[in-house]
Design a protein around this motif. Sequence first.
Motif, PDB file in Angstrom:
ATOM      1  N   THR A  91     -11.752 -38.546 -18.309  1.00  0.00           N
ATOM      2  CA  THR A  91     -11.437 -39.854 -19.380  1.00  0.00           C
ATOM      3  C   THR A  91     -11.674 -41.056 -18.896  1.00  0.00           C
ATOM      4  O   THR A  91     -12.141 -41.518 -17.570  1.00  0.00           O
ATOM      5  N   THR A  92     -11.849 -42.112 -19.696  1.00  0.00           N
ATOM      6  CA  THR A  92     -12.071 -43.639 -19.388  1.00  0.00           C
ATOM      7  C   THR A  92     -10.856 -44.409 -19.247  1.00  0.00           C
ATOM      8  O   THR A  92     -10.007 -43.935 -20.150  1.00  0.00           O
ATOM      9  N   ILE A  93     -10.621 -45.387 -18.293  1.00  0.00           N
ATOM     10  CA  ILE A  93      -9.552 -46.146 -18.545  1.00  0.00           C
ATOM     11  C   ILE A  93      -9.758 -47.474 -18.266  1.00  0.00           C
ATOM     12  O   ILE A  93      -8.923 -48.271 -18.540  1.00  0.00           O
ATOM     13  N   GLY A  94     -10.928 -48.241 -18.350  1.00  0.00           N
ATOM     14  CA  GLY A  94     -11.032 -49.568 -18.696  1.00  0.00           C
ATOM     15  C   GLY A  94     -12.154 -49.949 -17.383  1.00  0.00           C
ATOM     16  O   GLY A  94     -12.051 -49.120 -16.313  1.00  0.00           O
ATOM     17  N   PHE A  95     -12.482 -51.137 -17.369  1.00  0.00           N
ATOM     18  CA  PHE A  95     -13.592 -51.535 -16.658  1.00  0.00           C
ATOM     19  C   PHE A  95     -13.136 -52.562 -15.672  1.00  0.00           C
ATOM     20  O   PHE A  95     -13.941 -52.679 -14.564  1.00  0.00           O
ATOM     21  N   ASN A  96     -11.967 -53.025 -15.508  1.00  0.00           N
ATOM     22  CA  ASN A  96     -11.412 -54.044 -14.449  1.00  0.00           C
ATOM     23  C   ASN A  96      -9.839 -53.658 -14.226  1.00  0.00           C
ATOM     24  O   ASN A  96      -9.241 -53.153 -15.212  1.00  0.00           O
ATOM     25  N   SER A  97      -9.271 -54.245 -13.264  1.00  0.00           N
ATOM     26  CA  SER A  97      -7.944 -53.825 -12.810  1.00  0.00           C
ATOM     27  C   SER A  97      -7.227 -54.130 -14.025  1.00  0.00           C
ATOM     28  O   SER A  97      -6.128 -53.675 -14.398  1.00  0.00           O
ATOM     29  N   ARG A  98      -7.174 -55.692 -14.681  1.00  0.00           N
ATOM     30  CA  ARG A  98      -6.258 -55.950 -15.710  1.00  0.00           C
ATOM     31  C   ARG A  98      -6.572 -54.799 -16.937  1.00  0.00           C
ATOM     32  O   ARG A  98      -5.380 -54.768 -17.591  1.00  0.00           O
ATOM     33  N   ASN A  99      -7.545 -54.782 -17.301  1.00  0.00           N
ATOM     34  CA  ASN A  99      -7.817 -53.917 -18.501  1.00  0.00           C
ATOM     35  C   ASN A  99      -7.460 -52.404 -18.295  1.00  0.00           C
ATOM     36  O   ASN A  99      -6.759 -51.755 -19.318  1.00  0.00           O
ATOM     37  N   GLN A 100      -7.434 -51.931 -17.068  1.00  0.00           N
ATOM     38  CA  GLN A 100      -6.986 -50.523 -16.547  1.00  0.00           C
ATOM     39  C   GLN A 100      -5.302 -50.730 -16.901  1.00  0.00           C
ATOM     40  O   GLN A 100      -4.787 -49.824 -17.283  1.00  0.00           O
ATOM     41  N   TYR A 101      -4.723 -51.625 -16.531  1.00  0.00           N
ATOM     42  CA  TYR A 101      -3.316 -51.903 -16.431  1.00  0.00           C
ATOM     43  C   TYR A 101      -2.725 -51.899 -17.935  1.00  0.00           C
ATOM     44  O   TYR A 101      -1.806 -51.340 -18.235  1.00  0.00           O
ATOM     45  N   ALA A 102      -3.519 -52.595 -18.893  1.00  0.00           N
ATOM     46  CA  ALA A 102      -3.146 -52.500 -20.185  1.00  0.00           C
ATOM     47  C   ALA A 102      -3.260 -51.158 -20.842  1.00  0.00           C
ATOM     48  O   ALA A 102      -2.885 -51.002 -22.080  1.00  0.00           O
ATOM     49  N   ASN A 103      -3.977 -50.261 -20.131  1.00  0.00           N
ATOM     50  CA  ASN A 103      -4.364 -48.662 -20.581  1.00  0.00           C
ATOM     51  C   ASN A 103      -3.419 -47.888 -20.128  1.00  0.00           C
ATOM     52  O   ASN A 103      -3.668 -46.645 -20.094  1.00  0.00           O
ATOM     53  N   VAL A 104      -2.297 -48.184 -19.429  1.00  0.00           N
ATOM     54  CA  VAL A 104      -1.534 -47.574 -18.700  1.00  0.00           C
ATOM     55  C   VAL A 104       0.134 -47.405 -19.206  1.00  0.00           C
ATOM     56  O   VAL A 104       0.351 -48.717 -19.814  1.00  0.00           O
ATOM     57  N   THR A 105       0.738 -46.533 -19.102  1.00  0.00           N
ATOM     58  CA  THR A 105       2.058 -46.570 -19.298  1.00  0.00           C
ATOM     59  C   THR A 105       2.927 -46.884 -17.924  1.00  0.00           C
ATOM     60  O   THR A 105       2.691 -46.065 -16.918  1.00  0.00           O
ATOM     61  N   PRO A 106       3.578 -48.137 -17.596  1.00  0.00           N
ATOM     62  CA  PRO A 106       4.078 -48.337 -16.322  1.00  0.00           C
ATOM     63  C   PRO A 106       5.058 -47.155 -15.908  1.00  0.00           C
ATOM     64  O   PRO A 106       5.746 -46.517 -16.484  1.00  0.00           O
ATOM     65  N   ILE A 107       4.782 -46.906 -14.371  1.00  0.00           N
ATOM     66  CA  ILE A 107       5.560 -45.889 -13.711  1.00  0.00           C
ATOM     67  C   ILE A 107       6.365 -46.523 -12.749  1.00  0.00           C
ATOM     68  O   ILE A 107       5.690 -47.188 -11.893  1.00  0.00           O
ATOM     69  N   ASN A 108       7.686 -46.284 -12.382  1.00  0.00           N
ATOM     70  CA  ASN A 108       8.365 -46.533 -11.188  1.00  0.00           C
ATOM     71  C   ASN A 108       7.566 -46.049  -9.864  1.00  0.00           C
ATOM     72  O   ASN A 108       7.082 -44.971  -9.876  1.00  0.00           O
TER      73      ASN A 108
END
Length: 187
Positions: A91-108
């Motif tokens: 799977t692809t998650i984005g090209f930089n750390s901020r874009n990757q964060y925009a594509n995740v569900t936050p986890i404790n």
Amino acid sequence: MNTKKLIASVLFIGFCLVSQAQTTKKNEQDNLAKEYFSQIMGVAVNATTNTKLYQFVYDWLGTPYRLGGDSKRGIDCSKFSLAVYENVFNTTIGFNSRNQYANVTPINKKDLQPGDLVFFKIRSKSITHVGVYLGDDKFAHASSSKGVMVSNLNEAYWKRYYYNGGRPKSEENRTMVADASMLNTDK
């Protein structure tokens, strides 16, 4: 007629035995791989659930850091996490750390599982670093000083800058950004 049934039965039993032997051999190989990666990366054996993930990380350990790099000659943190996701999880998650964060569900932090992403704000109000969680508070990342390595979230430095963990959203809930200004912004 009875001879044919006897031959068919013998062949079937033989096939079952060979199949069982192959399954047993694969399980033994997986267990050896888990023990090996557990020792190399300092992750408890019971936390090494995804052998493919640990093999991929192991193959990249020591790769030098290079901002914008995406090969074994040099790689940055976001390209490393992207490579993990493309090669291990398909799977692809984005090209930089901020874009990757925009594509995740936050986890404790306490709910992190191997393969989740961990994000850091290092001397910044924005996310500047990303790694891939391995289990046992360990994560793999491309460090600007030491290249691809495994670190502990409980080390003072990482504790200080830890922002959040995340698990990639399903394909239909992603917000991939192709803005060139967002590329190569990781430190």
